[in-house]
Each structure stands twice: as C-alpha cells, then as structure tokens.
Design a protein around this motif. Sequence first.
Motif, PDB file in Angstrom:
ATOM      1  N   UNK A   6      71.605  -0.988  90.551  1.00  0.00           N
ATOM      2  CA  UNK A   6      70.894  -1.087  91.821  1.00  0.00           C
ATOM      3  C   UNK A   6      70.638  -2.540  92.204  1.00  0.00           C
ATOM      4  N   UNK A   7      70.245  -3.339  91.246  1.00  0.00           N
ATOM      5  CA  UNK A   7      69.990  -4.760  91.509  1.00  0.00           C
ATOM      6  C   UNK A   7      71.240  -5.441  92.051  1.00  0.00           C
ATOM      7  N   UNK A   8      72.400  -5.074  91.507  1.00  0.00           N
ATOM      8  CA  UNK A   8      73.641  -5.715  91.948  1.00  0.00           C
ATOM      9  C   UNK A   8      73.930  -5.399  93.413  1.00  0.00           C
ATOM     10  N   UNK A   9      73.677  -4.157  93.811  1.00  0.00           N
ATOM     11  CA  UNK A   9      73.944  -3.782  95.202  1.00  0.00           C
ATOM     12  C   UNK A   9      72.876  -4.343  96.142  1.00  0.00           C
ATOM     13  N   UNK A  10      71.634  -4.376  95.705  1.00  0.00           N
ATOM     14  CA  UNK A  10      70.582  -4.958  96.529  1.00  0.00           C
ATOM     15  C   UNK A  10      70.846  -6.448  96.735  1.00  0.00           C
ATOM     16  N   UNK A  17      73.195 -10.453 104.222  1.00  0.00           N
ATOM     17  CA  UNK A  17      72.235 -10.740 105.296  1.00  0.00           C
ATOM     18  C   UNK A  17      71.998 -12.234 105.462  1.00  0.00           C
ATOM     19  N   UNK A  18      72.061 -12.998 104.373  1.00  0.00           N
ATOM     20  CA  UNK A  18      71.780 -14.431 104.431  1.00  0.00           C
ATOM     21  C   UNK A  18      72.952 -15.245 104.963  1.00  0.00           C
ATOM     22  N   UNK A  19      74.121 -14.637 105.032  1.00  0.00           N
ATOM     23  CA  UNK A  19      75.294 -15.324 105.559  1.00  0.00           C
ATOM     24  C   UNK A  19      75.141 -15.455 107.072  1.00  0.00           C
ATOM     25  N   UNK A  20      75.140 -16.674 107.566  1.00  0.00           N
ATOM     26  CA  UNK A  20      74.915 -16.914 108.994  1.00  0.00           C
ATOM     27  C   UNK A  20      75.940 -16.191 109.866  1.00  0.00           C
ATOM     28  N   UNK A  21      77.139 -15.985 109.340  1.00  0.00           N
ATOM     29  CA  UNK A  21      78.178 -15.296 110.106  1.00  0.00           C
ATOM     30  C   UNK A  21      77.852 -13.821 110.311  1.00  0.00           C
ATOM     31  N   UNK A  22      76.929 -13.298 109.494  1.00  0.00           N
ATOM     32  CA  UNK A  22      76.577 -11.873 109.568  1.00  0.00           C
ATOM     33  C   UNK A  22      75.236 -11.649 110.261  1.00  0.00           C
ATOM     34  N   UNK A  23      74.754 -12.634 111.001  1.00  0.00           N
ATOM     35  CA  UNK A  23      73.406 -12.573 111.548  1.00  0.00           C
ATOM     36  C   UNK A  23      73.154 -11.295 112.359  1.00  0.00           C
ATOM     37  N   UNK A  24      74.154 -10.810 113.053  1.00  0.00           N
ATOM     38  CA  UNK A  24      73.988  -9.600 113.878  1.00  0.00           C
ATOM     39  C   UNK A  24      74.645  -8.377 113.249  1.00  0.00           C
ATOM     40  N   UNK A  25      75.111  -8.524 112.013  1.00  0.00           N
ATOM     41  CA  UNK A  25      75.826  -7.431 111.353  1.00  0.00           C
ATOM     42  C   UNK A  25      74.938  -6.711 110.343  1.00  0.00           C
ATOM     43  N   UNK A  26      75.279  -5.465 110.115  1.00  0.00           N
ATOM     44  CA  UNK A  26      74.527  -4.638 109.179  1.00  0.00           C
ATOM     45  C   UNK A  26      75.472  -4.084 108.116  1.00  0.00           C
ATOM     46  N   UNK A  68      70.242  -0.908 103.220  1.00  0.00           N
ATOM     47  CA  UNK A  68      70.916  -1.773 104.191  1.00  0.00           C
ATOM     48  C   UNK A  68      70.025  -2.943 104.569  1.00  0.00           C
ATOM     49  N   UNK A  69      70.640  -3.934 105.212  1.00  0.00           N
ATOM     50  CA  UNK A  69      69.893  -5.046 105.786  1.00  0.00           C
ATOM     51  C   UNK A  69      69.615  -4.744 107.248  1.00  0.00           C
ATOM     52  N   UNK A  70      68.568  -5.347 107.800  1.00  0.00           N
ATOM     53  CA  UNK A  70      68.251  -5.187 109.211  1.00  0.00           C
ATOM     54  C   UNK A  70      68.526  -6.484 109.947  1.00  0.00           C
ATOM     55  N   UNK A  71      69.475  -6.498 110.885  1.00  0.00           N
ATOM     56  CA  UNK A  71      69.696  -7.716 111.676  1.00  0.00           C
ATOM     57  C   UNK A  71      68.423  -8.192 112.377  1.00  0.00           C
ATOM     58  N   UNK A  72      67.503  -7.264 112.673  1.00  0.00           N
ATOM     59  CA  UNK A  72      66.237  -7.633 113.320  1.00  0.00           C
ATOM     60  C   UNK A  72      65.288  -8.336 112.361  1.00  0.00           C
ATOM     61  N   UNK A  92      65.468   5.810 102.510  1.00  0.00           N
ATOM     62  CA  UNK A  92      65.981   4.694 103.311  1.00  0.00           C
ATOM     63  C   UNK A  92      65.329   3.404 102.817  1.00  0.00           C
ATOM     64  N   UNK A  93      66.137   2.415 102.512  1.00  0.00           N
ATOM     65  CA  UNK A  93      65.634   1.103 102.097  1.00  0.00           C
ATOM     66  C   UNK A  93      66.245   0.052 103.012  1.00  0.00           C
ATOM     67  N   UNK A  94      65.384  -0.790 103.569  1.00  0.00           N
ATOM     68  CA  UNK A  94      65.844  -1.901 104.407  1.00  0.00           C
ATOM     69  C   UNK A  94      65.329  -3.202 103.807  1.00  0.00           C
ATOM     70  N   UNK A  95      66.162  -4.228 103.875  1.00  0.00           N
ATOM     71  CA  UNK A  95      65.749  -5.539 103.381  1.00  0.00           C
ATOM     72  C   UNK A  95      66.069  -6.592 104.439  1.00  0.00           C
ATOM     73  N   UNK A  96      65.259  -7.640 104.475  1.00  0.00           N
ATOM     74  CA  UNK A  96      65.559  -8.741 105.386  1.00  0.00           C
ATOM     75  C   UNK A  96      66.243  -9.865 104.618  1.00  0.00           C
ATOM     76  N   UNK A  97      66.648 -10.900 105.318  1.00  0.00           N
ATOM     77  CA  UNK A  97      67.413 -11.972 104.672  1.00  0.00           C
ATOM     78  C   UNK A  97      66.583 -12.755 103.668  1.00  0.00           C
ATOM     79  N   UNK A  98      65.261 -12.631 103.754  1.00  0.00           N
ATOM     80  CA  UNK A  98      64.404 -13.347 102.803  1.00  0.00           C
ATOM     81  C   UNK A  98      64.205 -12.552 101.511  1.00  0.00           C
ATOM     82  N   UNK A  99      64.463 -11.241 101.555  1.00  0.00           N
ATOM     83  CA  UNK A  99      64.384 -10.427 100.347  1.00  0.00           C
ATOM     84  C   UNK A  99      63.263  -9.423 100.317  1.00  0.00           C
ATOM     85  N   UNK A 100      62.441  -9.349 101.361  1.00  0.00           N
ATOM     86  CA  UNK A 100      61.399  -8.314 101.406  1.00  0.00           C
ATOM     87  C   UNK A 100      62.051  -6.946 101.557  1.00  0.00           C
ATOM     88  N   UNK A 101      61.393  -5.927 101.005  1.00  0.00           N
ATOM     89  CA  UNK A 101      61.957  -4.575 100.955  1.00  0.00           C
ATOM     90  C   UNK A 101      61.001  -3.599 101.623  1.00  0.00           C
TER      91      UNK A 101
END
Length: 367
Positions: A6-10, A17-26, A68-72, A92-101
């Motif tokens: 699980x850690x590997x996929x998270x 999410x942290x990749x600037x090219x994926x800023x609007x991607x999920x 998944x990550x949330x572009x928002x 359902x688990x969502x994470x932001x680019x900073x790592x909050x869950x």
Amino acid sequence: MFTEFEESHLSAIKEFARNAANRRWENLRCLDAAGTRMHDMSCGLGGVVITDTMKSVMRAGEGARFWHNHPSQDSLSHHDWICAGSCPDVEILATNERGSIFVGRIPAWDDRLRHVLKEFPRLSGDLALHLDTLAKEAGLDFDNIYALGSFTGHVQNLALAECLAPSDVLAYGYCLVQQDQAVVDACSRLGIIASGIGYARSAIQGLLAGAPAPTASNPRLVGVNHVALEVGDIEAALHFYGAVFSFELRGRHAGDAEQPPMAFLDMGDQFIALIAGREPPEDVNRHFGLVVDDRSQVMALAEAAGAKILDRPFNFVDPWGNLVEVVAYRDVQFSKTAEVLRGMGLDLDKSDEARDELRRKLARGGS
C-alpha cells in the motif's frame, strides 16, 4: 498503518501529484481490501473513468479501495462520495501533493444523501466564500488565506460527518501533514474552521430535512428489456432487417390460436420481437432508437433493402410502417456491461461527450 504494498502505491500517487506536468491530472488506483494487489489503474485530465475491471470488483462485494490524487488539492468530492455510496465495502482515499490523506466510506446508504450530494458543489462554492470572508475579517495572513482555499472540501466533509453522527451511514477520516495541519491550526485559533463547520452543518441539515421522501411504491424505470414490432410477414421482416443489421436470431414462435407468428432478434441482454400482423399506415412521430456499433453504412443498407428514407438524419421507415432511428453506441449514455459486450464479441468505447453526460448524471445522483 499501511502495508508495504500500500505504501508503494500511495507514494506513487503522491509522486504523480507532485509532478508539475500532472497538475490538472488525476491518477486512480483500485486496490483489494487486504492491500496485497492492484486490480486496475486509470488516469484522466481533471477526472478519471472507473474502468470495467473496477466495476466488476465493486460488484463482487469483496472490498474495493479507490485511491487517487485530487487536482484540486482538497478533500473528498461529491463524486467520491457517490462512488463510496455505490457499495458498502468501497473505500475512497484522496491525497494532495503535500501528502495529506482523506478517507471516506458509506457503509449504509441513506437515500437523503442523494439530495445532499446533488447540492454539494453549490454548497462548496458558498462555503469557500464564507471561509474567505471570515479569514479576511479575522486578519489571517495572506499565505494562510491562500492555503485555506484547499480545505473547503475538508471543512464541508467534517460538517457532513457531524450531521450523520452517530449513525453508521457515513465515515470520514483524515491525516494531515505538518504543513497542512499548521494552516488548519492557524485558522482554528481564529475560530474560522469552527465557524465554517457550523455554516456547512446548518446548510446540510437543511438539505437532509428537505430531502424528498422515498417513493418505494413507485417502481424506478431502469431500462428496456425488449421492443415489439408488428410486421406484415415474419420471413419478409427477417430478410429486411437481416439486410440492414447484423444480429443473431434468439428464437421463433410458429404461431397458434392465441398468438401470431413471432421472431426474436438478439441484442445481448435485450431483444426485438417481430410479430406478424402489421398493416399500414406508417408511424409519423412514434419511433424507437436502435443502437449500433457503427452507423456509417446503415442508411445505404436500409435504402437498398427497401426502407423509406426520411429527411431526419439516420431515420427510416421499414416496409410495415415502423419508424426507426439509428444511434451510435459511442455517442449515447446507454451502456452495456463488459460481460454482455464480451458475450456479443464487441469491444466498444464511449465518446468524451457521452462520458461527460454520464459523469454529470452521477453527480446528480442518477436523476
């Protein structure tokens, strides 16, 4: 808290999410309940499609976890809650680019949620404005005012969980990284978070109270099993429709004292019944829509078979007066399950417009 798998996929989702090219991607990953395997993965611009494999896992009822990550950069959305409500063992688990869950489940669906989630986007906009006003009036510094914009959904979900507590209808949990916790703490010290929760709670309670009462006595329309067409002669009708469309004959009825001759054209989990006995006049507006995999040649085939071609695109009248409209599978919301498509030997996809229509329907709770 998490297995190594699980850690590997998270971590992979966070890196995405942290990749600037994926800023609007999920990036969405469907894991099993034990955290030992990934069933499937999908990516999308501003949103993702739940694949047929993921749907099969949900139907199996053995536990499905959608991470998944949330572009928002915010918490669970109304789309997330609708997905969680589709099956009691879906997480359902969502994470932001900073790592909050942020994690949510709906173990026991309450039909009032349909009304609440339908209004969730509007309420989110109202709440964001309310929080922004509170922050400015309280003198919160600019950096934290800006960061607060990524916590509207979190505040709204805290209020939703409070409104449904202590029932087992909905569960919401979260784990904030230090950077995000510092923003929440700064806002909490000024009463902004508590006031925001109170504002959202009041609105949600009003929606729960005003939700339409279930109409269990009225059966819900869910689809069409078959269409019956009256034709002049079964053999002639089979020849005509066989010249226009490709299909398998599901069966026939020779006719008896009680019923006329019939033939049944298979459409996977649906069928058309051809029934002898039709006499003109022909239909003018009454019609039905036949869905096909490819309609590029259908009008030429219909004309060659003896159909009357109408001015309306992809509309023809068969020799017995039945008005038929032909639509392409990729362009409409109507969807067959992957199992049925495989059984028919078909591999079909939907257009972006059809997918958007389906997403909007899900957002409205299927209404």
